[in-house]
Design an enzyme around this catalytic site. Structure first.
Site, PDB file in Angstrom:
ATOM      1  N   LYS A   1       0.810  -1.155   0.014  1.00  0.00           N
ATOM      2  CA  LYS A   1      -0.075   0.062   0.187  1.00  0.00           C
ATOM      3  C   LYS A   1       0.897   1.230  -0.040  1.00  0.00           C
ATOM      4  O   LYS A   1       0.284   2.288  -0.502  1.00  0.00           O
ATOM      5  CB  LYS A   1      -0.853   0.010   1.158  1.00  0.00           C
ATOM      6  CG  LYS A   1      -2.070  -1.021   0.983  1.00  0.00           C
ATOM      7  CD  LYS A   1      -2.893  -0.827   2.371  1.00  0.00           C
ATOM      8  CE  LYS A   1      -4.321  -1.463   2.002  1.00  0.00           C
ATOM      9  NZ  LYS A   1      -5.369  -1.164   3.037  1.00  0.00           N
TER      10      LYS A   1
ATOM     11  N   ASP B   1      -5.416  13.366  -3.570  1.00  0.00           N
ATOM     12  CA  ASP B   1      -5.381  14.177  -2.305  1.00  0.00           C
ATOM     13  C   ASP B   1      -5.322  13.340  -1.059  1.00  0.00           C
ATOM     14  O   ASP B   1      -4.584  13.394  -0.149  1.00  0.00           O
ATOM     15  CB  ASP B   1      -6.512  15.344  -2.228  1.00  0.00           C
ATOM     16  CG  ASP B   1      -6.174  16.364  -3.002  1.00  0.00           C
ATOM     17  OD1 ASP B   1      -5.200  16.410  -3.829  1.00  0.00           O
ATOM     18  OD2 ASP B   1      -7.104  17.397  -3.257  1.00  0.00           O
TER      19      ASP B   1
ATOM     20  N   ASP C   1      -9.998   3.281   1.474  1.00  0.00           N
ATOM     21  CA  ASP C   1     -10.195   2.790   3.047  1.00  0.00           C
ATOM     22  C   ASP C   1     -11.132   3.427   3.874  1.00  0.00           C
ATOM     23  O   ASP C   1     -11.598   3.212   4.564  1.00  0.00           O
ATOM     24  CB  ASP C   1      -8.827   2.312   3.545  1.00  0.00           C
ATOM     25  CG  ASP C   1      -8.337   1.141   2.867  1.00  0.00           C
ATOM     26  OD1 ASP C   1      -8.884  -0.169   2.498  1.00  0.00           O
ATOM     27  OD2 ASP C   1      -6.841   0.764   2.874  1.00  0.00           O
TER      28      ASP C   1
ATOM     29  N   GLY D   1      -1.184   1.326   9.120  1.00  0.00           N
ATOM     30  CA  GLY D   1      -1.749   1.671   7.863  1.00  0.00           C
ATOM     31  C   GLY D   1      -3.196   2.155   7.978  1.00  0.00           C
ATOM     32  O   GLY D   1      -3.856   2.909   7.447  1.00  0.00           O
TER      33      GLY D   1
ATOM     34  N   LYS E   1       4.460   3.620  21.267  1.00  0.00           N
ATOM     35  CA  LYS E   1       3.860   4.871  21.727  1.00  0.00           C
ATOM     36  C   LYS E   1       4.274   6.015  20.627  1.00  0.00           C
ATOM     37  O   LYS E   1       3.653   6.832  20.295  1.00  0.00           O
ATOM     38  CB  LYS E   1       4.137   5.287  23.233  1.00  0.00           C
ATOM     39  CG  LYS E   1       3.175   6.635  23.581  1.00  0.00           C
ATOM     40  CD  LYS E   1       3.484   6.891  25.020  1.00  0.00           C
ATOM     41  CE  LYS E   1       2.865   8.446  25.165  1.00  0.00           C
ATOM     42  NZ  LYS E   1       3.062   9.013  26.469  1.00  0.00           N
TER      43      LYS E   1
ATOM     44  N   TYR F   1     -11.587  -9.045   9.552  1.00  0.00           N
ATOM     45  CA  TYR F   1     -13.053  -9.668   9.030  1.00  0.00           C
ATOM     46  C   TYR F   1     -13.109 -10.914   9.494  1.00  0.00           C
ATOM     47  O   TYR F   1     -13.030 -12.103   8.817  1.00  0.00           O
ATOM     48  CB  TYR F   1     -12.759 -10.042   7.465  1.00  0.00           C
ATOM     49  CG  TYR F   1     -11.654  -9.270   6.586  1.00  0.00           C
ATOM     50  CD1 TYR F   1     -11.915  -7.723   6.590  1.00  0.00           C
ATOM     51  CD2 TYR F   1     -10.844  -9.766   6.183  1.00  0.00           C
ATOM     52  CE1 TYR F   1     -10.806  -7.236   5.752  1.00  0.00           C
ATOM     53  CE2 TYR F   1      -9.690  -9.157   5.292  1.00  0.00           C
ATOM     54  CZ  TYR F   1      -9.787  -7.961   5.299  1.00  0.00           C
ATOM     55  OH  TYR F   1      -8.893  -7.090   4.466  1.00  0.00           O
TER      56      TYR F   1
ATOM     57  N   GLY G   1     -14.933  -6.352  10.195  1.00  0.00           N
ATOM     58  CA  GLY G   1     -14.444  -5.637   9.204  1.00  0.00           C
ATOM     59  C   GLY G   1     -14.935  -5.971   7.859  1.00  0.00           C
ATOM     60  O   GLY G   1     -14.519  -5.128   6.770  1.00  0.00           O
TER      61      GLY G   1
HETATM   62  N1  LIG Z   1     -11.813  -4.294   7.116  1.00  0.00           N
HETATM   63  C1  LIG Z   1     -11.116  -3.739   5.951  1.00  0.00           C
HETATM   64  O1  LIG Z   1     -11.524  -3.405   4.823  1.00  0.00           O
HETATM   65  C2  LIG Z   1      -9.561  -3.395   6.459  1.00  0.00           C
HETATM   66  C3  LIG Z   1      -8.742  -2.652   5.853  1.00  0.00           C
HETATM   67  C4  LIG Z   1      -7.333  -2.357   6.097  1.00  0.00           C
HETATM   68  C5  LIG Z   1      -6.815  -3.197   7.105  1.00  0.00           C
HETATM   69  N2  LIG Z   1      -7.507  -3.991   7.866  1.00  0.00           N
HETATM   70  C6  LIG Z   1      -7.242  -4.962   9.001  1.00  0.00           C
HETATM   71  O2  LIG Z   1      -6.809  -4.066  10.035  1.00  0.00           O
HETATM   72  C7  LIG Z   1      -5.612  -4.577  10.698  1.00  0.00           C
HETATM   73  C8  LIG Z   1      -4.264  -3.905  10.475  1.00  0.00           C
HETATM   74  O3  LIG Z   1      -3.728  -3.380   9.171  1.00  0.00           O
HETATM   75  P1  LIG Z   1      -2.673  -2.626   9.038  1.00  0.00           P
HETATM   76  O4  LIG Z   1      -2.515  -2.585   7.648  1.00  0.00           O
HETATM   77  O5  LIG Z   1      -2.845  -1.282   9.747  1.00  0.00           O
HETATM   78  O6  LIG Z   1      -1.402  -3.259   9.636  1.00  0.00           O
HETATM   79  P2  LIG Z   1       0.125  -2.493  10.003  1.00  0.00           P
HETATM   80  O7  LIG Z   1       0.165  -1.445   9.251  1.00  0.00           O
HETATM   81  O8  LIG Z   1       1.028  -3.615  10.188  1.00  0.00           O
HETATM   82  O9  LIG Z   1      -0.304  -2.248  11.820  1.00  0.00           O
HETATM   83  C9  LIG Z   1      -0.472  -3.066  12.787  1.00  0.00           C
HETATM   84  C10 LIG Z   1      -0.968  -2.478  14.055  1.00  0.00           C
HETATM   85  O10 LIG Z   1      -1.273  -3.394  14.779  1.00  0.00           O
HETATM   86  C11 LIG Z   1      -0.498  -3.269  16.151  1.00  0.00           C
HETATM   87  N3  LIG Z   1      -0.375  -4.569  16.776  1.00  0.00           N
HETATM   88  C12 LIG Z   1       0.120  -5.838  16.011  1.00  0.00           C
HETATM   89  N4  LIG Z   1       0.465  -6.629  16.963  1.00  0.00           N
HETATM   90  C13 LIG Z   1       0.163  -6.206  18.212  1.00  0.00           C
HETATM   91  C14 LIG Z   1       0.149  -6.663  19.535  1.00  0.00           C
HETATM   92  N5  LIG Z   1       0.586  -7.871  19.523  1.00  0.00           N
HETATM   93  N6  LIG Z   1      -0.222  -6.049  20.638  1.00  0.00           N
HETATM   94  C15 LIG Z   1      -0.680  -4.574  20.157  1.00  0.00           C
HETATM   95  N7  LIG Z   1      -0.715  -4.149  19.175  1.00  0.00           N
HETATM   96  C16 LIG Z   1      -0.161  -4.762  17.938  1.00  0.00           C
HETATM   97  C17 LIG Z   1       0.848  -2.621  15.493  1.00  0.00           C
HETATM   98  O11 LIG Z   1       1.415  -1.821  16.766  1.00  0.00           O
HETATM   99  P3  LIG Z   1       2.732  -1.479  16.746  1.00  0.00           P
HETATM  100  O12 LIG Z   1       2.872  -0.267  16.210  1.00  0.00           O
HETATM  101  O13 LIG Z   1       3.362  -1.522  18.254  1.00  0.00           O
HETATM  102  O14 LIG Z   1       3.794  -2.492  16.087  1.00  0.00           O
HETATM  103  C18 LIG Z   1       0.041  -1.657  14.780  1.00  0.00           C
HETATM  104  O15 LIG Z   1      -0.451  -0.429  15.483  1.00  0.00           O
HETATM  105  C19 LIG Z   1      -5.243  -5.915   9.747  1.00  0.00           C
HETATM  106  O16 LIG Z   1      -5.912  -6.942  10.594  1.00  0.00           O
HETATM  107  C20 LIG Z   1      -6.192  -5.779   8.562  1.00  0.00           C
HETATM  108  O17 LIG Z   1      -6.593  -6.945   8.073  1.00  0.00           O
HETATM  109  C21 LIG Z   1      -9.230  -4.018   7.580  1.00  0.00           C
END
Ligand SMILES: NC(=O)c1ccc[n+]([C@@H]2O[C@H](COP(=O)([O-])OP(=O)(O)OC[C@H]3O[C@@H](n4cnc5c(N)ncnc54)[C@H](OP(=O)(O)O)[C@@H]3O)[C@@H](O)[C@H]2O)c1
Length: 280
Positions: A71, A83, A107, A133, A156, A216, A235
């Site tokens: 992404k 934008d 998103d 993200g 943090k 999801y 989700g």
């Molecule tokens: N429904 C939808 O359409 C949709 C769209 C986008 C994403 N999603 C879902 O959203 C989730 C996150 O996606 P992303 O792209 O944002 O991933 P990402 O950029 O890798 O971010 C992951 C996040 O999870 C935290 N995290 C991971 N393991 C953890 C733990 N054990 N304890 C506490 N925090 C933890 C990370 O914290 P740190 O910064 O401390 O590592 C970070 O804030 C995924 O499950 C994805 O499938 C869903």
């Protein structure tokens, strides 16, 4: 599906990609609308992204969704960015036309449209868990509708960085944040597996909380929300609405959201809370 010489190609790029549900609901929508196009998954390794994107462009692909881990990386490889992409810092939709690639982010609007099925986010106090993200798109959406945001993240420093960018508040203590919040949004990947350590004691949710989990599936957080009698959402609705907005960008047509949702019924959709009278 009637693939012919004229059939156009859409798809999704990611690594891994076999779990993706986008081909299911995008093909259902294309077929329902009678659009001469198919939507296919492309598993592309990060190191191959540049070459693969150029190959897909040369092969005449019309549009792509972009998922983990591409992404942010695609931004270096496209000709134009919208934008929203500029502000969110990530793209989930590409449109190819006249030899160019334009990057969009749906998103944030997917999140908003899904959340609207559950609650009105305007001026709500929202606790956002996570600073990855997905959180960036959620924060952009929440600011757009004037919600008041409390941001928590395991690391943090990342929360502080995002808080400055999106002008939201950071909190350390999740229990305190929960007491202040009306809506809780989980954007972390915690809950993908049942054995994941909970982010907080989910027993502290009150029935007045509205809970949205971007994952999801029915996560332990969503299960706790269901048991407490909260309004909640997995989700799935966001997945459908972000895809519906991508569909609109590629085809110029109104996306058949109901058909998209119906096509996912065998995959666990819907798992949102029943329509209860609004408490907030
Ligand atoms: N429904 C939808 O359409 C949709 C769209 C986008 C994403 N999603 C879902 O959203 C989730 C996150 O996606 P992303 O792209 O944002 O991933 P990402 O950029 O890798 O971010 C992951 C996040 O999870 C935290 N995290 C991971 N393991 C953890 C733990 N054990 N304890 C506490 N925090 C933890 C990370 O914290 P740190 O910064 O401390 O590592 C970070 O804030 C995924 O499950 C994805 O499938 C869903």
């Amino acid at each position: 599906m009637n693939v012919k010489g004229t059939t156009e190609l859409l798809g999704v790029i990611g690594f891994p990609i076999k779990h993706s549900l986008s081909p299911v609901f995008q093909n259902a929508a294309l077929s329902y609308m009678g659009i001469d196009a198919v939507y296919v998954p492309f598993e592309i390794r990060p190191e191959d992204l540049k070459e693969a994107l150029n190959g897909l462009r040369l092969a005449g692909v019309k549009g792509l969704n972009v998922t983990v881990p591409h992404k942010e990386a695609v931004l270096e490889l496209v000709d134009e960015i919208s934008d929203e992409v500029e502000k969110i810092g990530a793209a989930n939709t590409l449109k190819f036309y006249e030899g160019k690639i334009v990057a969009y982010n749906t998103d944030w609007i997917g999140f908003l449209k899904a959340a609207e099925e559950l609650t009105d986010l305007r001026e709500k106090k929202v606790l956002v868990l996570g600073a990855g993200g997905a959180s960036r798109a959620v924060l952009y959406a929440l600011k757009k509708v004037g919600a008041s945001v409390l941001l928590w993240n395991r690391t943090k420093e990342k929360a502080i960085r995002l808080a400055k960018e999106f002008e939201v508040s950071v909190i350390d203590n999740l229990e305190e944040g929960l007491e202040m919040a009306e809506v809780v949004v989980n954007t972390t990947s915690v809950g993908l597996k049942d054995e994941d350590k909970p982010l907080f004691d989910y027993g502290r949710l009150s029935e007045d909380h509205v809970v949205i989990d971007l994952i999801y599936r029915e996560t332990p957080l969503v299960r706790a929300a269901r048991e407490k009698g909260c309004r909640f959402q997995t989700g799935f609705p966001m997945l459908v609405y972000q895809g519906a907005e991508s569909f609109r960008i590629w085809t110029g047509c109104e996306p058949p959201v109901k058909i998209m949702k119906l096509s996912l019924q065998d995959y666990g959709y819907p798992t949102e809370s029943p329509r209860t009278p609004s408490r907030t």
